[in-house]
Design a protein around this motif. Structure first.
Motif, PDB file in Angstrom:
ATOM      1  N   TYR A   1      -3.480   2.227  -7.130  1.00  0.00           N
ATOM      2  CA  TYR A   1      -3.861   2.200  -5.871  1.00  0.00           C
ATOM      3  C   TYR A   1      -5.428   2.606  -5.702  1.00  0.00           C
ATOM      4  CZ  TYR A   1       1.086   1.806  -5.551  1.00  0.00           C
ATOM      5  OH  TYR A   1       2.350   1.388  -5.566  1.00  0.00           O
TER       6      TYR A   1
ATOM      7  N   LYS B   1      -4.848   0.934  -0.776  1.00  0.00           N
ATOM      8  CA  LYS B   1      -4.538  -0.452  -1.219  1.00  0.00           C
ATOM      9  C   LYS B   1      -3.947  -0.430  -2.585  1.00  0.00           C
ATOM     10  CE  LYS B   1      -7.021  -4.734  -1.748  1.00  0.00           C
ATOM     11  NZ  LYS B   1      -8.391  -5.269  -2.066  1.00  0.00           N
ATOM     12  N   ASP B   2      -3.043  -1.598  -2.955  1.00  0.00           N
ATOM     13  CA  ASP B   2      -2.165  -1.808  -3.859  1.00  0.00           C
ATOM     14  C   ASP B   2      -3.398  -2.773  -4.862  1.00  0.00           C
ATOM     15  OD1 ASP B   2      -0.850  -2.707  -6.215  1.00  0.00           O
ATOM     16  OD2 ASP B   2       0.963  -2.693  -4.903  1.00  0.00           O
TER      17      ASP B   2
ATOM     18  N   ALA C   1       0.789  -1.356   0.025  1.00  0.00           N
ATOM     19  CA  ALA C   1       0.057   0.025   0.017  1.00  0.00           C
ATOM     20  C   ALA C   1       0.827   1.226  -0.070  1.00  0.00           C
ATOM     21  CB  ALA C   1      -0.951   0.017   1.320  1.00  0.00           C
TER      22      ALA C   1
END
Length: 166
Positions: free
Chosen positions: A120, A105-106, A91
């Motif tokens: 992201y 969040k990735d 992240a």
């Protein structure tokens, strides 16, 4: 004496013109663009070129997709140049001053993007931006302890405008 008077009047006229141009012209937000993708889906995006704390260039793209009037995604794409590789799935930490805003969040694995690109989920972050205070992004660059990217106030302002764009 006449020559001096002429230059004084000319300088006054030019100053007045510049003042009027700067105060009367509406502000331009040319970096937010609209891209129709399908009949019922549109993408709005903001593009910035920024440098990290190691003086490397990044293309920073914040975009949202609106389908049938509802926002179905709000993502941040980071493109590192040259030869920068991001760690996945890690992240991006987002802070404003000493206030931690959250982690984006990735979602890179959901795409077919190269390793120098990060994708992201920014939906929960964008709603937390309460002012145009500069943002500090902590990027997960492979082989480096900390890579920081500062998003200046004009960039944050544009992102907040993007949130309200319909």
């Amino acid at each position: 004496m006449k020559n001096r008077n002429f230059w004084h009047k000319t300088l006054t006229f030019i100053s007045l013109c510049l003042y009027l141009i700067l105060t009367i012209s509406p502000p331009a937000f040319a970096s937010i663009h609209k891209y129709p993708e399908r009949a019922d889906r549109v993408m709005f995006r903001s593009v910035q070129s920024l440098r990290d704390n190691r003086d490397r260039a990044w293309q920073v793209v914040l975009y949202k997709r609106v389908q049938s009037g509802l926002v179905n995604s709000f993502n941040l794409r980071l493109v590192g140049f040259p030869g920068t590789e991001l760690e996945h799935p890690v992240a991006v930490n987002v802070a404003a001053g000493d206030r931690e805003i959250g982690k984006a969040k990735d979602i890179w694995s959901e795409s077919d993007l190269p390793v120098n690109v990060g994708e992201y989920d920014f939906k929960s972050i964008i709603t937390e931006l309460q002012s145009n205070q500069p943002l500090r992004l902590s990027l997960p660059v492979k082989g480096e302890k900390e890579t920081g990217l500062l998003v200046p106030p004009f960039g944050v302002r544009e992102w907040r405008l993007l949130l309200d764009t319909k």
